[in-house]
Design an enzyme around this catalytic site. Structure first.
Site, PDB file in Angstrom:
ATOM      1  N   GLU A 136       0.811  -1.219   0.000  1.00  0.00           N
ATOM      2  CA  GLU A 136       0.000   0.000   0.000  1.00  0.00           C
ATOM      3  C   GLU A 136       0.847   1.272   0.000  1.00  0.00           C
ATOM      4  O   GLU A 136       0.313   2.362  -0.094  1.00  0.00           O
ATOM      5  CB  GLU A 136      -0.948   0.026   1.214  1.00  0.00           C
ATOM      6  CG  GLU A 136      -1.844  -1.199   1.336  1.00  0.00           C
ATOM      7  CD  GLU A 136      -2.729  -1.440   0.123  1.00  0.00           C
ATOM      8  OE1 GLU A 136      -3.252  -0.463  -0.437  1.00  0.00           O
ATOM      9  OE2 GLU A 136      -2.877  -2.605  -0.284  1.00  0.00           O
ATOM     10  N   HIS A 288     -12.804 -14.244 -23.997  1.00  0.00           N
ATOM     11  CA  HIS A 288     -13.548 -15.303 -24.701  1.00  0.00           C
ATOM     12  C   HIS A 288     -12.754 -15.872 -25.879  1.00  0.00           C
ATOM     13  O   HIS A 288     -13.070 -16.944 -26.373  1.00  0.00           O
ATOM     14  CB  HIS A 288     -14.957 -14.823 -25.110  1.00  0.00           C
ATOM     15  CG  HIS A 288     -15.036 -14.048 -26.381  1.00  0.00           C
ATOM     16  ND1 HIS A 288     -15.167 -12.678 -26.422  1.00  0.00           N
ATOM     17  CD2 HIS A 288     -15.013 -14.450 -27.673  1.00  0.00           C
ATOM     18  CE1 HIS A 288     -15.216 -12.286 -27.683  1.00  0.00           C
ATOM     19  NE2 HIS A 288     -15.126 -13.336 -28.459  1.00  0.00           N
ATOM     20  N   ASP A 337     -14.549  -9.351 -20.001  1.00  0.00           N
ATOM     21  CA  ASP A 337     -14.047 -10.070 -21.177  1.00  0.00           C
ATOM     22  C   ASP A 337     -12.715  -9.477 -21.645  1.00  0.00           C
ATOM     23  O   ASP A 337     -12.635  -8.819 -22.679  1.00  0.00           O
ATOM     24  CB  ASP A 337     -15.111 -10.005 -22.292  1.00  0.00           C
ATOM     25  CG  ASP A 337     -14.813 -10.977 -23.426  1.00  0.00           C
ATOM     26  OD1 ASP A 337     -13.843 -11.742 -23.311  1.00  0.00           O
ATOM     27  OD2 ASP A 337     -15.565 -10.960 -24.424  1.00  0.00           O
ATOM     28  N   GLY A 431     -14.761 -12.479 -35.590  1.00  0.00           N
ATOM     29  CA  GLY A 431     -13.359 -12.385 -36.011  1.00  0.00           C
ATOM     30  C   GLY A 431     -12.709 -11.071 -35.596  1.00  0.00           C
ATOM     31  O   GLY A 431     -11.494 -10.935 -35.627  1.00  0.00           O
ATOM     32  N   SER A 433     -13.252  -9.857 -32.569  1.00  0.00           N
ATOM     33  CA  SER A 433     -13.126  -9.958 -31.115  1.00  0.00           C
ATOM     34  C   SER A 433     -11.699  -9.797 -30.624  1.00  0.00           C
ATOM     35  O   SER A 433     -10.757 -10.272 -31.261  1.00  0.00           O
ATOM     36  CB  SER A 433     -13.626 -11.316 -30.637  1.00  0.00           C
ATOM     37  OG  SER A 433     -15.001 -11.266 -30.529  1.00  0.00           O
ATOM     38  N   GLY A 434     -11.575  -9.162 -29.478  1.00  0.00           N
ATOM     39  CA  GLY A 434     -10.269  -8.963 -28.860  1.00  0.00           C
ATOM     40  C   GLY A 434      -9.568  -7.746 -29.424  1.00  0.00           C
ATOM     41  O   GLY A 434      -8.674  -7.187 -28.798  1.00  0.00           O
TER      42      GLY A 434
HETATM   43  N1  ARG Z   1     -17.732 -12.317 -30.463  1.00  0.00           N
HETATM   44  C1  ARG Z   1     -17.285 -11.901 -31.749  1.00  0.00           C
HETATM   45  C2  ARG Z   1     -15.903 -12.515 -32.038  1.00  0.00           C
HETATM   46  O1  ARG Z   1     -15.540 -13.476 -31.379  1.00  0.00           O
HETATM   47  C3  ARG Z   1     -17.343 -10.413 -31.917  1.00  0.00           C
HETATM   48  C4  ARG Z   1     -18.728  -9.994 -32.104  1.00  0.00           C
HETATM   49  C5  ARG Z   1     -18.936  -8.560 -32.185  1.00  0.00           C
HETATM   50  N2  ARG Z   1     -20.283  -8.433 -32.596  1.00  0.00           N
HETATM   51  C6  ARG Z   1     -20.872  -7.291 -32.880  1.00  0.00           C
HETATM   52  N3  ARG Z   1     -22.059  -7.303 -33.294  1.00  0.00           N
HETATM   53  N4  ARG Z   1     -20.224  -6.185 -32.693  1.00  0.00           N
HETATM   54  O2  ARG Z   1     -15.238 -12.169 -32.989  1.00  0.00           O
END
Ligand code: ARG
Length: 484
Positions: A136, A288, A337, A431, A433-434
């Site tokens: 801390e 995910h 996520d 695609g 995602s992330g």
């Molecule tokens: N879950 C999706 C992926 O694994 C991304 C989806 C984003 N969807 C959206 N409607 N913006 O690539």
């Protein structure tokens, strides 16, 4: 599912000091996490007991052959035991060196140089856990769009800016290390005119050669009137300006160097997810993306500074050493996520490979703040991965609005942020995602979110949902620090 509905807030406020729910209990790692490898009793050495002959044989001159044989056997045993002792000492010395040099096992942060290790979630959580309270007393953060260095005072339970008087780069490097950066990326410490601070942390220069944090004391004045603006990495620069024309869905093809932090994450030669570079070693992606068998770092290859998927197939990509998923990630709700990937070998930054800035606490994003998303995701719902990198501008949508009955009806948690056009037509998709949701503010690009989910793609009233990066900044720094 819980939601936090209320009157619409005027802005997205980021709070840096957010205590997190405790991590899953770990086995206590004390000073001796290894089992005792050998007995503390010294090994017994067979001793030679002289025998007295009680019977005189007829041939006393001949020495008993058994005796010499036993003696040489003992000699061999002594030699073997001595060798064993030397080996044991070497092993013991190795472990002593290990704990002196490396202190804590990975994923734990050491309390000063005490050898006591803490989980990142216990660091700067307002509760003193280290023997001398180091968890801390060395809490630092960068506040707002000007990267104002602030130090936490456990006494007054608040954050103070640091007065620039007597500050230098060596102190700056210590503070950057304490946030999880490597000194190799250190950019600068600068004095910036203070904006209405009432109290400061000041350096006591007569304190001698002691710990930086012990030199800091709180004061009501700062002679120069300047506070420390600290940059631990040169982040958020793009060599290309965005033309604000509006694939992703409804986007345009990117040019090299436009989104230099964007990476493509491959499994078995196929693009699976996007990610964003934050340091030469670390990437941010979605939790995910790395679920189940994909949590194995060996499954992944990372491509940076390449626009086309075709071209990646001829390259070997970067290997991943470590994947850390947010401990409170929830598969069903997509709460938290976010995940971190550490590369085996660091990226070299160029015009086309560069980090994005993590959002500092205290940054305000306007309700309709213009942001951009980029990725190799599908160009329409149900489509296949795009060969080239696409991008599109998406405004942020206030949480209260996004949670309304006709949009996502309470599914938008505080760890999420919505962006897109309620009319439909532009969005991220499978695609993407992330990958990054970024905004340009105070002449740098900030990572506002990571692509997470959405109902369909580009459907009216179903905008894209992104991980709310400001909520994760603290978690990211602590984990970079624990796995340096
Ligand atoms: N879950 C999706 C992926 O694994 C991304 C989806 C984003 N969807 C959206 N409607 N913006 O690539």
């Amino acid at each position: 599912m819980t939601s936090t509905l209320g009157p619409p807030p005027p802005y997205y406020e980021n709070r840096g000091f957010q205590p997190e729910p405790p991590y899953a209990a770990r086995p206590a790692a004390g000073a001796h996490p290894y089992p005792q490898l050998f007995s503390t009793n010294p090994p017994s050495v067979p001793s030679y007991i002289p025998r007295v002959a009680t019977h005189q044989s007829s041939r006393p001159a001949a020495p008993p052959p058994r005796r010499t044989c036993a003696a040489s056997l003992r000699k061999t045993i002594i030699i073997i035991l001595s060798i064993l002792i030397v080996i044991c000492c070497a092993i013991a010395a190795f472990f002593i060196w290990y704990f002196v040099e490396n202190h804590c096992l990975s994923s734990l942060i050491e309390c000063g140089s005490s050898g006591v290790c803490m989980s990142p979630s216990q660091w700067c959580d307002g509760v003193s856990d280290c023997p001398n309270g180091e968890d801390e007393t060395r809490c630092v953060r960068l506040f707002g769009p000007n990267f104002i260095l602030e130090v936490y005072s456990p006494v007054s339970k608040s954050w103070y800016p640091v007065c620039h008087d007597d500050w230098n780069d060596d102190y700056g490097k210590i503070a950057c290390k304490d946030m999880g950066y490597s000194v190799d990326t250190y950019f600068y410490s600068r004095g910036v005119p203070d904006v209405s601070f009432k109290s400061y942390m000041k350096l006591n220069t007569s304190a001698g050669n002691i710990d930086l944090y012990k030199k800091l004391y709180s004061s009501g004045s700062c002679a120069s009137g300047n506070v420390v603006s600290l940059r631990c990495i040169e982040c958020g620069l793009s060599s290309k300006s965005v033309s604000i024309m509006n694939r992703i869905v409804g986007g345009s093809g990117a040019v090299l160097g436009q989104w230099p932090w964007q990476v493509s994450l491959h499994v078995q030669g196929t693009h699976v997810c996007g990610g964003s570079i934050i340091t030469p070693h670390w990437l941010v992606t979605a939790a995910h993306c790395v679920e189940g068998r994909l949590s194995d770092p060996h499954s992944w290859r990372v491509y940076a500074g390449i626009l086309n998927q075709d071209e990646m197939l001829f390259r070997s990509g970067y290997k991943v050493q470590l994947i850390i998923s947010h401990p409170d990630y929830d598969t069903d709700s997509k709460d938290n996520d976010v995940a971190l990937m550490k590369l085996e070998t660091p990226l070299s930054f160029t015009e086309t490979v560069r980090p994005v800035c993590l959002p500092n606490p205290g940054m305000m994003f306007q309700p309709n703040q213009q942001c951009w998303i980029s990725g190799w995701g599908a160009e329409y719902q149900g489509g296949k991965t795009s060969n080239n990198l696409n991008y599109v501008a998406v405004p942020l949508i206030e949480r209260s609005r996004c949670n309304s009955v006709y949009i996502y009806n309470g599914m938008i948690l505080p760890t999420m942020i919505c962006a897109g056009d309620l009319a439909g037509g532009i969005d991220s998709c499978q695609g993407d995602s992330g990958g990054p949701l970024v905004t340009h503010h105070h002449s740098v690009w900030w990572l506002v979110g990571d692509t997470s989910w959405g109902t369909g793609c580009a459907t009216p009233n179903k905008p894209g949902v992104y991980g709310n990066m400001t909520v994760f900044t603290d978690w990211i720094y602590k984990n970079m620090q624990a796995n340096r």
